[in-house]
Design a protein around this motif. Sequence first.
Motif, mmCIF file in Angstrom:
data_model
loop_
_atom_site.group_PDB
_atom_site.id
_atom_site.type_symbol
_atom_site.label_atom_id
_atom_site.label_comp_id
_atom_site.label_asym_id
_atom_site.label_seq_id
_atom_site.Cartn_x
_atom_site.Cartn_y
_atom_site.Cartn_z
ATOM 1 N N PHE A 1 0.863 -1.170 0.000
ATOM 2 C CA PHE A 1 0.000 0.000 0.000
ATOM 3 C C PHE A 1 0.907 1.229 0.000
ATOM 4 N N ILE A 2 1.200 1.774 -1.175
ATOM 5 C CA ILE A 2 2.131 2.894 -1.278
ATOM 6 C C ILE A 2 1.436 4.225 -1.062
ATOM 7 N N CYS A 3 0.272 4.420 -1.669
ATOM 8 C CA CYS A 3 -0.439 5.692 -1.544
ATOM 9 C C CYS A 3 -1.929 5.442 -1.661
ATOM 10 N N ALA A 4 -2.712 6.452 -1.299
ATOM 11 C CA ALA A 4 -4.167 6.350 -1.415
ATOM 12 C C ALA A 4 -4.755 7.725 -1.627
ATOM 13 N N SER A 5 -5.876 7.787 -2.338
ATOM 14 C CA SER A 5 -6.572 9.053 -2.547
ATOM 15 C C SER A 5 -8.040 8.781 -2.823
ATOM 16 N N PHE A 6 -8.886 9.688 -2.352
ATOM 17 C CA PHE A 6 -10.293 9.666 -2.723
ATOM 18 C C PHE A 6 -10.491 10.593 -3.919
ATOM 19 N N LYS B 1 2.602 -2.033 -5.191
ATOM 20 C CA LYS B 1 3.866 -2.461 -5.797
ATOM 21 C C LYS B 1 3.657 -2.983 -7.212
ATOM 22 N N THR B 2 2.473 -3.509 -7.472
ATOM 23 C CA THR B 2 2.208 -4.099 -8.784
ATOM 24 C C THR B 2 1.432 -3.182 -9.716
ATOM 25 N N GLY B 3 0.928 -2.055 -9.218
ATOM 26 C CA GLY B 3 0.161 -1.141 -10.067
ATOM 27 C C GLY B 3 -0.730 -0.246 -9.236
ATOM 28 N N TYR B 4 -2.028 -0.293 -9.512
ATOM 29 C CA TYR B 4 -2.977 0.512 -8.731
ATOM 30 C C TYR B 4 -4.346 -0.150 -8.769
ATOM 31 N N ARG B 5 -5.192 0.222 -7.819
ATOM 32 C CA ARG B 5 -6.549 -0.310 -7.750
ATOM 33 C C ARG B 5 -7.533 0.833 -7.522
ATOM 34 N N LEU B 6 -8.713 0.697 -8.121
ATOM 35 C CA LEU B 6 -9.799 1.654 -7.947
ATOM 36 C C LEU B 6 -10.978 0.938 -7.314
ATOM 37 N N PHE B 7 -11.479 1.495 -6.212
ATOM 38 C CA PHE B 7 -12.600 0.912 -5.491
ATOM 39 C C PHE B 7 -13.785 1.867 -5.513
ATOM 40 N N SER B 8 -14.990 1.311 -5.565
ATOM 41 C CA SER B 8 -16.204 2.098 -5.414
ATOM 42 C C SER B 8 -16.567 2.142 -3.931
ATOM 43 N N VAL B 9 -16.860 3.350 -3.426
ATOM 44 C CA VAL B 9 -17.212 3.483 -2.008
ATOM 45 C C VAL B 9 -18.600 4.095 -1.871
ATOM 46 N N THR B 10 -19.537 3.566 -2.636
ATOM 47 C CA THR B 10 -20.911 4.063 -2.626
ATOM 48 C C THR B 10 -21.840 3.212 -1.779
ATOM 49 N N ALA B 11 -21.324 2.176 -1.140
ATOM 50 C CA ALA B 11 -22.119 1.331 -0.243
ATOM 51 C C ALA B 11 -21.289 1.031 0.997
ATOM 52 N N VAL B 12 -21.986 0.760 2.095
ATOM 53 C CA VAL B 12 -21.289 0.491 3.351
ATOM 54 C C VAL B 12 -20.875 -0.968 3.461
ATOM 55 N N ASP B 13 -21.773 -1.871 3.063
ATOM 56 C CA ASP B 13 -21.544 -3.281 3.334
ATOM 57 C C ASP B 13 -20.657 -3.982 2.314
ATOM 58 N N LYS B 14 -20.318 -3.305 1.205
ATOM 59 C CA LYS B 14 -19.444 -3.949 0.235
ATOM 60 C C LYS B 14 -18.485 -2.928 -0.371
ATOM 61 N N LEU B 15 -17.325 -3.423 -0.755
ATOM 62 C CA LEU B 15 -16.302 -2.597 -1.383
ATOM 63 C C LEU B 15 -15.908 -3.271 -2.689
#
Length: 446
Positions: free
Chosen positions: A19-24, A36-50
């Motif tokens: 986990f090198i960096c994070a941003s909303f 270390k391998t690239g980047y990931r994008l997550f949706s944070v529009t629900a509480v019970d799932k990511l």
Amino acid sequence: MESQEPQDVPDGPGVYRAFICASFNQDTTSLSVGTKTGYRLFSVTAVDKLDCIHEGVECPDVYIVERLFSSSLVVVVSLSMPRRMNVYHFKKGTEICNYSYSNNILSVRLNRQRLVVCLEESIYIHNIKDMKLLKTLLNTPTNPTGLCALSVNHSNSYLAYPGSATIGEITVYDANNLSTLTLIQAHDSPLAALTFNASGTKLASASEKGTVIRVFSVPEGQRLFEFRRGMKRYVSISSLSFSADGQFLCASSNTETVHIFKLEQHSPSQDEESPTWSAYVGKMFTAASTYLPSQVSDMMHQDRAFATVRLNMFGLKNICALATIQKLPRLLVASSDGFLYIYNVDPQDGGECVLVQKHRLFDSSEDQVEEKEEENPEDVSPQPASQSYAATVALPSTPPSSTTLMGYSEDGGAQKGEVIPEHEFAEGPVCLDDENEFPPVGNQSN
């Protein structure tokens, strides 16, 4: 939302190194993490799932990743090529363009009108729709962490950055009209954090001491609020973030506490209508403060936190954001322990926030792989815990060959005047029609 600057390398096993960096993103509907391998994008529009909506593996060791609202545009910078910024269309898996700079990139900020790249002693302002370079601010005060903030409201595109390397002076710049608006004398110590509210009418700041957070009007630069985070110790503020309505401001640091402040003016008439003991004592303090030294008087007028969160970790870097998820106010904390924490916030009474969900950002199998890598000292070059990513990026590096860079003419614009598809800048939800989009700029021939 303002993203986390490259922070200290956590000194520990497993996921910390992944986990090198994070941003909303700008409306707190998405979380981006560099790995270390690239980047990931997550949706944070629900509480019970990511939901992980995309995993990019175009380049390793990503230390800057910024997504433009809910569009398919994502800006990435890698430790392997720290002077080169890549703009990707992640839903098509193609590169739109790339751009190289004279020194290492420390931060990137973007809204629907401008893309800003911050180096240690210069700032580059691009028109985001064709990536043409509009302005270069040279010889800015030394800014080793790349601290800057860009208002997400593209109609003003205000840019804030340190106006001094020795005191907490803020330069507020109009990135649309390309002119300086004002200088704000915010703190006695150098700046550590900056952020605008959603409309770009307020600017919050914190200094390296981390004890006081101030909010100013923009563009006037008038001090509106002053909040005291603590008195016992200096801390390192890692993020500041306003709620979407601008009524609340959250601050996280290297301590176990996240503070939420409420931006409300106290009316004298309210105290008169409720003659309580606390109101009486408050009046006594206010009267007494006129006879005390200015530093003591200022301290007595500072508001304390409206709500707090007690994290179960200490000393780890994290970023926080306030969001409305499923119609309720929430506090989001993305921590370098590899988790996203979601808390309920009581907008009326404040107090201690309740943890309602904890999401793992990496699979447990990835943790095990990372731990195995660390067990073999021959394969991993250890980094000291005090080393920051900004310092790592600032190390001398060989600039990429210009022959490898595609997509730009000599004047800094996209080849043949190609533009990023207009629907990427839509105000509402983006509905992509990938078949009819413009082809990536980087793949165009001369």
